[in-house]
Design a protein around this motif. Structure first.
Motif, short mmCIF file in Angstrom:
data_model
loop_
_atom_site.label_atom_id
_atom_site.label_comp_id
_atom_site.label_asym_id
_atom_site.label_seq_id
_atom_site.Cartn_x
_atom_site.Cartn_y
_atom_site.Cartn_z
N ALA A 1 34.61 57.75 7.64
CA ALA A 1 34.43 56.31 7.85
C ALA A 1 35.73 55.58 7.55
CB ALA A 1 33.32 55.78 6.95
N ASP B 1 24.90 51.28 1.00
CA ASP B 1 24.52 52.52 1.68
C ASP B 1 23.42 53.19 0.85
OD1 ASP B 1 24.57 54.61 3.52
OD2 ASP B 1 26.16 55.66 2.45
N ARG C 1 24.57 57.82 3.03
CA ARG C 1 24.80 58.53 4.30
C ARG C 1 26.17 58.24 4.92
NH1 ARG C 1 20.29 57.19 8.33
NH2 ARG C 1 20.30 55.11 7.34
N ILE C 2 27.08 57.64 4.17
CA ILE C 2 28.38 57.29 4.72
C ILE C 2 29.10 58.54 5.22
CG2 ILE C 2 29.53 57.43 2.47
CD1 ILE C 2 31.27 55.05 3.42
N ALA C 3 29.69 58.43 6.42
CA ALA C 3 30.41 59.56 7.01
C ALA C 3 31.73 59.76 6.27
CB ALA C 3 30.68 59.30 8.48
N ARG D 1 27.30 52.04 10.09
CA ARG D 1 27.08 53.12 11.05
C ARG D 1 27.25 52.67 12.50
NH1 ARG D 1 24.06 54.38 6.64
NH2 ARG D 1 22.41 52.88 7.07
N ASP E 1 31.45 51.01 12.30
CA ASP E 1 32.51 51.67 11.55
C ASP E 1 33.63 50.68 11.20
OD1 ASP E 1 33.90 53.71 10.27
OD2 ASP E 1 34.87 54.42 12.10
#
Length: 368
Positions: free
Chosen positions: A235, A226, A230-232, A203, A206
């Protein structure tokens, strides 16, 4: 002739190094064939998983000159038939009269080749000298660790200023080291089977984690811890440059798991271990996937957790010629409370990279 073993084993080790990053889950192996007068008549190395072994490549290189030759190999020749035939039989058929072994094969499936060679009348030298054995152990340390422990060899990589800071007081960290050191990290990734980071680093920075450069022949598996999933979705580790494994807690709800899968990553669920995930279980899972060399590039928290659990075998640290005076340190809490508990290291390489210095060191398992 015996005086040539150290030089010949080291030459074979240099050949074996060329297979780093492409042979897992098999070992890296190099082979040199010496004529009776000591001249090199053939050499080879194990280039990739499933391909011909080093001994076979060296025999092909030597042709008829292999008869009555001495084969110097970094690892005891295999005796079993897998994707390729047994190297012991290939050496016997070629008329090799002596085999010098850098290190014995501890694998119960493939080991024992020396006995087969002796039974066929081939002289086998299994103690070529302390320096030669140490060199053969070193070049194949990842695979040997995996066979002996059932988990991958773990290298902890850090990059910090001379006063041990990995970021400034405001959190900024790009770039601590210079371009030469950063290029070297890509080479380190390319020699690894998996690259591991924690959720905090994911986070904050990146990271991309793929290896870049003209010498890259295979990408490592990118592994992200993770816990909460919550990984975007955007990413950088989720692009198609390399495969990615996202590791979450096994109590994560189905909706969160689906979010991770829909982002395009493979998912692995592990039980919690204190404040984090089960790192021992993670390494065993990576071993089952064929990973023999794991590079930990996470931040101080993950680094401290790996050290605290005794899971680090080697440390590679890049020291930038800079001072910050404040900011996070390279290693977080590691269960060390007094100097007598310090994790001691034995350096085996110190290299200057532009304005930076790379120090590579083995972990000593005994504590002072």
């Amino acid at each position: 002739m015996e005086g040539t073993w150290d030089e010949a084993v080291r030459r074979a080790c240099r050949l074996a190094e060329r297979g780093l990053g492409t042979t897992s889950p098999n070992p890296v192996v190099g082979a040199v064939l010496l004529a009776p007068d000591g001249q090199v008549v053939g050499e080879g190395w194990h280039e990739q998983h499933g391909g011909p072994h080093a001994e076979v490549m060296a025999l092909r290189d030597a042709g008829e000159r292999a008869r009555d030759a001495t084969a110097v190999v970094t690892l005891e020749p295999c005796r079993h038939t897998g994707r390729t035939g047994p190297c012991t039989q290939a050496l016997i058929d070629a008329g090799v009269t002596r085999v010098v072994v850098g290190v014995a094969d501890p694998n119960p499936t493939a080991g024992g080749g020396a006995a087969d060679l002796r039974a066929a009348g081939v002289e086998v030298i299994t103690e070529p000298g302390a320096a030669a054995t140490a060199a053969a152990e070193h070049v194949n340390r990842a695979w040997l660790t995996a066979v002996r422990t059932g988990r991958p060899h773990v290298t902890l990589k850090t990059a910090s200023t001379l006063d041990g800071r990995v970021a400034a007081a405001d959190g900024s960290s790009r770039w601590i080291t210079g371009p030469d050191a950063r290029a070297d990290v890509h080479a380190l990734r390319a020699r690894s089977d998996a690259v591991l980071v924690g959720g905090g680093t994911l986070r904050a920075d990146d990271p991309h984690l793929a290896a870049r450069g003209p010498a890259v022949r295979r990408q490592p598996l990118r592994v992200v811890l993770d816990t909460g999933g919550r990984i975007a979705p955007d990413a950088r580790v989720l692009d198609d440059s390399a495969p990615t494994l996202v590791v979450v807690a096994d109590d994560l709800d189905a909706a969160a798991r689906e979010r991770v899968r829909s982002a395009g990553a493979e998912l692995l669920a592990l039980p919690r271990d204190g404040s984090g995930l089960d790192l021992v279980g993670l390494l065993h899972a990576l071993h089952e996937r064929g990973s023999r060399a794991v590079l930990v590039e996470g931040g101080p928290t993950l680094a401290g957790a790996m050290v605290a659990r005794g899971l680090v075998d080697e440390v590679v640290t890049y020291l930038a010629s800079a001072l910050l005076g404040a900011g996070p340190s390279a290693l977080g809490p590691a269960g060390i409370t007094t100097i007598s508990e310090a994790l001691r290291l034995t350096p085996f390489d110190v290299t200057t990279l532009g304005d930076d210095v790379r120090i590579s060191a083995r972990v000593r398992r005994e504590r002072s």
